[in-house]
Design a protein around this motif. Sequence first.
Motif, PDB file in Angstrom:
ATOM      1  N   GLY A  16     -19.799  26.623  27.411  1.00 43.51           N
ATOM      2  CA  GLY A  16     -18.719  27.445  27.957  1.00 43.51           C
ATOM      3  C   GLY A  16     -18.747  28.853  27.404  1.00 43.51           C
ATOM      4  O   GLY A  16     -18.391  29.817  28.088  1.00 43.51           O
ATOM      5  N   ASP A  61     -10.625  28.555  31.538  1.00 43.24           N
ATOM      6  CA  ASP A  61     -11.551  28.025  30.537  1.00 43.24           C
ATOM      7  C   ASP A  61     -10.996  26.673  30.086  1.00 43.24           C
ATOM      8  O   ASP A  61      -9.940  26.611  29.458  1.00 43.24           O
ATOM      9  CB  ASP A  61     -11.598  29.030  29.363  1.00 43.24           C
ATOM     10  CG  ASP A  61     -12.565  28.622  28.280  1.00 43.24           C
ATOM     11  OD1 ASP A  61     -13.409  27.743  28.534  1.00 43.24           O
ATOM     12  OD2 ASP A  61     -12.470  29.185  27.169  1.00 43.24           O
ATOM     13  N   TYR A  66     -11.286  21.247  27.207  1.00 45.43           N
ATOM     14  CA  TYR A  66     -10.631  20.036  26.675  1.00 45.43           C
ATOM     15  C   TYR A  66      -9.982  19.174  27.739  1.00 45.43           C
ATOM     16  O   TYR A  66      -9.356  18.180  27.421  1.00 45.43           O
ATOM     17  CB  TYR A  66      -9.541  20.439  25.650  1.00 45.43           C
ATOM     18  CG  TYR A  66     -10.075  21.343  24.584  1.00 45.43           C
ATOM     19  CD1 TYR A  66     -10.927  20.839  23.622  1.00 45.43           C
ATOM     20  CD2 TYR A  66      -9.783  22.705  24.564  1.00 45.43           C
ATOM     21  CE1 TYR A  66     -11.471  21.664  22.649  1.00 45.43           C
ATOM     22  CE2 TYR A  66     -10.317  23.540  23.597  1.00 45.43           C
ATOM     23  CZ  TYR A  66     -11.162  23.011  22.651  1.00 45.43           C
ATOM     24  OH  TYR A  66     -11.705  23.823  21.701  1.00 45.43           O
ATOM     25  N   THR A  97     -17.506  22.170  30.207  1.00 51.75           N
ATOM     26  CA  THR A  97     -18.557  21.981  29.202  1.00 51.75           C
ATOM     27  C   THR A  97     -18.704  20.509  28.827  1.00 51.75           C
ATOM     28  O   THR A  97     -17.735  19.745  28.915  1.00 51.75           O
ATOM     29  CB  THR A  97     -18.241  22.809  27.939  1.00 51.75           C
ATOM     30  OG1 THR A  97     -19.256  22.582  26.960  1.00 51.75           O
ATOM     31  CG2 THR A  97     -16.903  22.464  27.320  1.00 51.75           C
ATOM     32  N   SER A 157     -19.490  19.904  25.779  1.00 54.27           N
ATOM     33  CA  SER A 157     -19.373  19.959  24.316  1.00 54.27           C
ATOM     34  C   SER A 157     -18.362  18.965  23.753  1.00 54.27           C
ATOM     35  O   SER A 157     -18.576  18.388  22.696  1.00 54.27           O
ATOM     36  CB  SER A 157     -18.966  21.369  23.874  1.00 54.27           C
ATOM     37  OG  SER A 157     -20.067  22.230  23.962  1.00 54.27           O
ATOM     38  N   ARG A 195     -25.431  22.134  23.949  1.00 50.53           N
ATOM     39  CA  ARG A 195     -25.181  23.456  24.540  1.00 50.53           C
ATOM     40  C   ARG A 195     -25.284  23.424  26.062  1.00 50.53           C
ATOM     41  O   ARG A 195     -26.092  24.143  26.659  1.00 50.53           O
ATOM     42  CB  ARG A 195     -26.145  24.527  23.979  1.00 50.53           C
ATOM     43  CG  ARG A 195     -26.235  24.649  22.476  1.00 50.53           C
ATOM     44  CD  ARG A 195     -24.893  24.815  21.802  1.00 50.53           C
ATOM     45  NE  ARG A 195     -24.116  25.924  22.283  1.00 50.53           N
ATOM     46  CZ  ARG A 195     -22.825  25.814  22.632  1.00 50.53           C
ATOM     47  NH1 ARG A 195     -22.180  24.656  22.566  1.00 50.53           N
ATOM     48  NH2 ARG A 195     -22.167  26.865  23.036  1.00 50.53           N
TER      49      ARG A 195
HETATM   50  C1  PLP Z   1     -11.228  27.469  24.586  1.00 44.97           C
HETATM   51  C2  PLP Z   1     -12.696  27.321  24.386  1.00 44.97           C
HETATM   52  N1  PLP Z   1     -13.523  27.863  25.274  1.00 44.97           N
HETATM   53  C3  PLP Z   1     -14.854  27.747  25.161  1.00 44.97           C
HETATM   54  C4  PLP Z   1     -15.411  27.072  24.104  1.00 44.97           C
HETATM   55  C5  PLP Z   1     -16.910  27.047  24.001  1.00 44.97           C
HETATM   56  O1  PLP Z   1     -17.435  25.770  24.081  1.00 44.97           O
HETATM   57  P1  PLP Z   1     -18.984  25.502  24.260  1.00 44.97           P
HETATM   58  O2  PLP Z   1     -19.713  26.795  24.267  1.00 44.97           O
HETATM   59  O3  PLP Z   1     -19.380  24.617  23.132  1.00 44.97           O
HETATM   60  O4  PLP Z   1     -19.083  24.803  25.587  1.00 44.97           O
HETATM   61  C6  PLP Z   1     -14.593  26.477  23.141  1.00 44.97           C
HETATM   62  C7  PLP Z   1     -15.171  25.778  21.989  1.00 44.97           C
HETATM   63  O5  PLP Z   1     -14.549  25.346  21.090  1.00 44.97           O
HETATM   64  C8  PLP Z   1     -13.198  26.612  23.291  1.00 44.97           C
HETATM   65  O6  PLP Z   1     -12.342  26.094  22.405  1.00 44.97           O
END
Ligand code: PLP
Length: 399
Positions: free
Chosen positions: A100, A203, A206, A233, A235, A243
Amino acid sequence: MDYRFADRMDNVRSSAIRDLLKYAEEPGIISFAGGFPAPELFPIEPLRAVFDRVLVDEGRAALQYSSTEGYLPLREKIAARMKRLNIDCNAGNVFMVHGGQQGLDFAGKLFINEGDTIICENPTFLGGIIAFGPYVPKYAGVPMDQDGMIMEELEKVLEANPKAKFIYTIPDFQNPTGVTLSLERRKRMVELANQYDMVIIEDSPYREVRYEGQHLPSIKSFDTKGLVVHIGTFSKILSPGMRLGWIVAEEALIQKFVTLKQSADTQTSTLIQRQVNKYLEMYDIDMHIEEIRKLYKKKKDLMLETIAKEFPEGFTYTNPQGGLFTWVEFPEGMDAAVVLKKAIAEEKVAFVPGAPFFPNGGHANHCRMNYSGVAEAQITEGVKRLGRILKTLRKKESW
Ligand SMILES: Cc1ncc(COP(=O)(O)O)c(C=O)c1O
């Protein structure tokens, strides 16, 4: 050496979180500072089987360059998942990125000229501030309450900044506050965006990690004018080390992102995309997410119960229905950065002070605490240690 750096480097800040994470590695420190998913739930054996299958069955293609948009079978699966969330899209609207965070960087690059205003929650995600920094925006922060960004305040900010470039929002279990934007406000935000032809960057790392309450439709699902860019994401539902993330947007925007991707890193890793695609074919990711939800709820409850017992009077904290963090408000005048220094030195416990999450400064009396990445015994012990420091400091400094 006096390197002749580009002016934009003045606006690139190292993440306060990253700087702090080094403390997490010192022996004996209990750290609530990171934003790590629970490592005990990484599906190591399934991923080993998947990696093997990809290399045996499709090794030559998996190790080769591939399309900038991303691996089509994976984009189709993501589009199908997005449809389940009421987002009307197909694979042509899905674009693969390296997390993300890369999506945020591209959003900044695509929209922000130096001095442009972007509208965001106040506080907002520090990684967002860091991603947009090199493009040198101004921030118009919108106050929040327990239901997220306050729409009357957003209206005022839009009136004052009708040519702002976009609204940046984290509607689900926001980082850093853990707060979720209510259904009515999601709809209202889209109405306002339509009125001003304002792009919304939604964004949402979660959104699938909800362990209480009802799932809410994403902001993108109310989009009627192609104004919402949704960033997702793997993640927090699979592994951040892989990633892998995605953007859902109008095809006209996807074309722009493709150009940016070509200049940044050509394409997202073929190997990782095929591995995740194979994981989705061989295993049930929803069952895996269910395990994550159960564990995070347990850890969140434990952290909040222990805070209630161990912190002195005068501290408030959010009770998130999902995600990884609670957000603590200290009594007025109490500086979380000062507390952190003492907490590390005297009690070997760390957290993230809240001030860096406010793009225009102030608000030093806040902190973010992560529970997902901390073992249960450490949550209890760490919160007790923090409680001890807070009690001593309140007495000594009469905060
Ligand atoms: C609000 C938010 N956006 C984006 C990200 C980026 O996540 P990633 O690059 O791991 O997908 C995070 C990661 O903690 C996040 O908390």
